[in-house]
Design an enzyme around this catalytic site. Sequence first.
Site, PDB file in Angstrom:
ATOM      1  N   SER A 243      33.820  44.802  40.816  1.00 39.51           N
ATOM      2  CA  SER A 243      35.175  44.577  40.332  1.00 39.51           C
ATOM      3  C   SER A 243      36.178  45.354  41.182  1.00 39.51           C
ATOM      4  O   SER A 243      36.271  45.115  42.386  1.00 39.51           O
ATOM      5  CB  SER A 243      35.249  44.940  38.837  1.00 39.51           C
ATOM      6  OG  SER A 243      36.410  44.425  38.246  1.00 39.51           O
TER       7      SER A 243
ATOM      8  N   ASP B 223      32.514  33.737  37.160  1.00 34.03           N
ATOM      9  CA  ASP B 223      33.536  34.781  37.054  1.00 34.03           C
ATOM     10  C   ASP B 223      34.914  34.135  36.960  1.00 34.03           C
ATOM     11  O   ASP B 223      35.308  33.355  37.835  1.00 34.03           O
ATOM     12  CB  ASP B 223      33.456  35.713  38.263  1.00 34.03           C
ATOM     13  CG  ASP B 223      34.189  37.028  38.058  1.00 34.03           C
ATOM     14  OD1 ASP B 223      35.219  37.043  37.361  1.00 34.03           O
ATOM     15  OD2 ASP B 223      33.731  38.043  38.623  1.00 34.03           O
TER      16      ASP B 223
ATOM     17  N   HIS C 274      32.085  37.603  34.835  1.00 38.32           N
ATOM     18  CA  HIS C 274      32.407  38.851  35.534  1.00 38.32           C
ATOM     19  C   HIS C 274      31.429  39.959  35.168  1.00 38.32           C
ATOM     20  O   HIS C 274      31.067  40.778  36.009  1.00 38.32           O
ATOM     21  CB  HIS C 274      33.835  39.277  35.179  1.00 38.32           C
ATOM     22  CG  HIS C 274      34.320  40.458  35.960  1.00 38.32           C
ATOM     23  ND1 HIS C 274      34.470  40.427  37.333  1.00 38.32           N
ATOM     24  CD2 HIS C 274      34.690  41.702  35.578  1.00 38.32           C
ATOM     25  CE1 HIS C 274      34.905  41.598  37.757  1.00 38.32           C
ATOM     26  NE2 HIS C 274      35.041  42.386  36.710  1.00 38.32           N
TER      27      HIS C 274
END
Length: 339
Positions: free
Chosen positions: A130, A285, A314
């Site tokens: 991330s 995602d 995600h």
Amino acid sequence: MSRDYEIYELNDFVLQQGATLRAAKLAYHTYGTLNADKSNAIVYPTWYSGRHWENEWLIGEDKALNPNEYFIIVPNMFGNGLSSSPSNTPAPYNGPHFPNITVYDQVRAQHQLVTAHFGISQLVAVVGWSMGAGQSFQWAVSYPDMVSRILPFCGSARTSEHNKVFLDSVKAAIETDAAFLNGEYSTQPSKGLRAAARVYAGWGFSQPFYWQQLYKQLGYATLEDFLVGYWEGFFLDGRDANNLLAMLWTWRNGNVGNTPGFNGDHEAALASIKAKAIVMPAERDLYFPVDDEVYEVSCMNNAEFRAIPGVWGHFAGAGLHAPDTAFINAALVELLATP
């Protein structure tokens, strides 16, 4: 799980936006031992709201990030409550007055820790999930001759406009709480944090994840149980509203093209990367779609695109789902084995 950490004093740290963060502090934790020639170091930055111990799922004797082999440095991002953050910085940059910090600033501080404190001149790799992925890209752009390999997963080198729509909704959810008081609160605006958690819930996992009720695999009996127990609990677990907003600004303004010398040219910055890269989005995602990373890899000279299969979205990169963890770990084993 080790919640202990050390502090590296950055002193007066001048930020890319022009402010000076005085008595700046970078919190970090290390795993393993730095070898005699200082050639076994890996940097593994934290992510939005994450603390170093929340990276430990990818570290271990049975993992690619083996502390018996590597010296793994996990620096905590500015804004996460351990490094300099709105919640721990004295006036005049306290609370909502905390200055804007770019991904470039985050990595420059980490570089100072790695070089000035540890005396390391070459990194085996930089890896991250991330916002940690964004920092991995930034490391490779800022210090191309120092970074040999990167494995950014479920992240990007530039924050997309669609991603900004999501971030703006999280920001609005926090700030709309009357208890937020323009950031001058004395107790956390819990209603706003719970609302932000509900916004996050619709993006962190994919539509098929919910359709298949896979939250039951995490121990939640119903959808509402998951939304309260997991998501609201996540946002209320020692996380400060101003800290979240500071890191949100960093995420929203992520762009390796803003590295000095590139004049905002994202593609030129990616093309400058010398590191061997495996770029790994998750198939479902919603923040960092597969197509975005196909495009970014097309701008790089020594990069492979490899999507994480499945429907965990995600959070395929969060260490919650064993098959996803194994897929990421296998790619990292392969990357670290490349000359």
